[in-house]
Enzyme design. Structure first.
Site, mmCIF file in Angstrom:
data_model
loop_
_atom_site.group_PDB
_atom_site.id
_atom_site.type_symbol
_atom_site.label_atom_id
_atom_site.label_comp_id
_atom_site.label_asym_id
_atom_site.label_seq_id
_atom_site.Cartn_x
_atom_site.Cartn_y
_atom_site.Cartn_z
ATOM 1 C CB SER A 96 -0.978 0.003 1.401
ATOM 2 O OG SER A 96 -2.016 -1.038 1.196
ATOM 3 C CE LYS A 171 -5.327 -0.720 1.983
ATOM 4 N NZ LYS A 171 -4.137 -1.541 1.867
ATOM 5 C CE LYS A 239 2.205 2.349 4.590
ATOM 6 N NZ LYS A 239 1.435 1.392 3.494
#
Length: 300
Positions: A96, A171, A239
């Site tokens: 990701s 995502k 993140k």
């Protein structure tokens, strides 16, 4: 037999590689942390000594690493994937990361005629173990078709969502929804406990109505018990929320609720809770409500 090189054997990568080996693929794995290799060898996979060996021996290379910087190092570095890849080889990045990084890797691979897909996943450790992940894939349609036999082993929902970087964009939206839903479930739990409701019964009925969601299904029991063993760590969701907020800013999109949850996740990380599961957002709701340290009635 297709040989799949799998780089990154952490919480998510290890069970994914194991499932590929169990499905009959010849899997050769590599991770910079040696103890992670045992799961794959027990399932019949092999272990490489470096990235170059993985690429040279594999038909398809898969990466599942932490962040954009790791992908840049593994894919674009002097001893990285593209430095050793062959024309026609397929590289699937399932990490990701920022959409811009995925597009940069694909652009670097194009002159080498290396086929690239960005294919991040959702479903957490449980989904990786079960092979039930949701996989959102960006890249060429023909390359997606070539990757499908591999992706369908590790995922139950596999969808081609657009060109390079599109998988990472979807995502990012996924992580926005997940973070917001966890926060609302946390607030609902503390609200219910404050009113001395049978919280387990309440969760059952909420899960059966319009409020039902996968967070209630997978995370609520641990949240009620204040167990935050990591399936997906706060560090990683922090993140990801950075990716979401930056991408939203670049597109001129306002995400006020998402930005607020991003700050709550950042606060947990800053105080040292980054290693906990992202359901630990409940800890902040407890504290902000003045209920930290109280034992919920369902646990007393």
């Amino acid at each position: 037999m297709t040989t799949v090189g799998f780089i990154g054997l952490g919480i998510m990568g290890a069970p994914m590689a194991v499932n590929l080996a169990k499905a009959g693929f010849d899997v050769i794995g590599y991770d910079v942390v040696p103890p992670r290799n045992g799961f794959l060898t027990q399932a019949g996979g092999r272990i490489a000594t470096n990235v170059a060996e993985v690429v040279q021996k594999a038909d398809v290379v898969v990466t599942m690493v932490r962040d954009s910087a790791d992908v840049e190092t593994v894919a674009l570095g002097e001893q990285g994937i593209l430095a050793h890849a062959r024309a026609g080889q397929l590289y699937i990045d399932m990490s990701s990361i920022a959409p811009a990084t995925s597009r940069a890797v694909a652009a670097a691979a194009a002159p080498l005629r290396v086929r690239v897909l960005d294919a991040p996943v959702s479903g957490g450790e449980a989904g990786a173990i079960e092979g039930s992940l949701s996989i959102m894939v960006g890249g060429g349609a023909d390359d997606f078709a070539a990757a499908l036999p591999i992706l369908e082993v590790v995922g139950a929902t596999v969808v081609h969502v657009g060109p390079h970087g599109a998988g990472q964009t979807v995502k990012a939206a996924n992580q926005l929804i997940v973070a917001g839903t966890i926060e609302l479930v946390a607030e609902a739990i503390v609200f219910l406990e404050a009113h001395a409701v049978d919280t387990e019964a309440a969760i059952r009925v909420l899960a059966g109505g319009l409020a039902g969601n996968r967070i209630l299904d997978r995370k609520a029991a641990g949240m009620l018990a204040r167990r935050f063993e990591p399936g997906f760590r706060i560090d990683l969701h922090h993140k990801d929320m950075g990716i979401v907020t930056a991408a939203a800013r670049d597109a001129g999109v306002v995400i006020p609720l998402g930005a607020a949850v991003a700050q709550l996740i950042a606060a947990l990380k800053a105080r040292g809770d980054g290693g906990l599961d992202h359901s630990a957002l409940l800890k902040l709701v407890d504290e902000l409500s003045g209920r930290s340290g109280q034992v919920p009635s369902s646990l007393s």
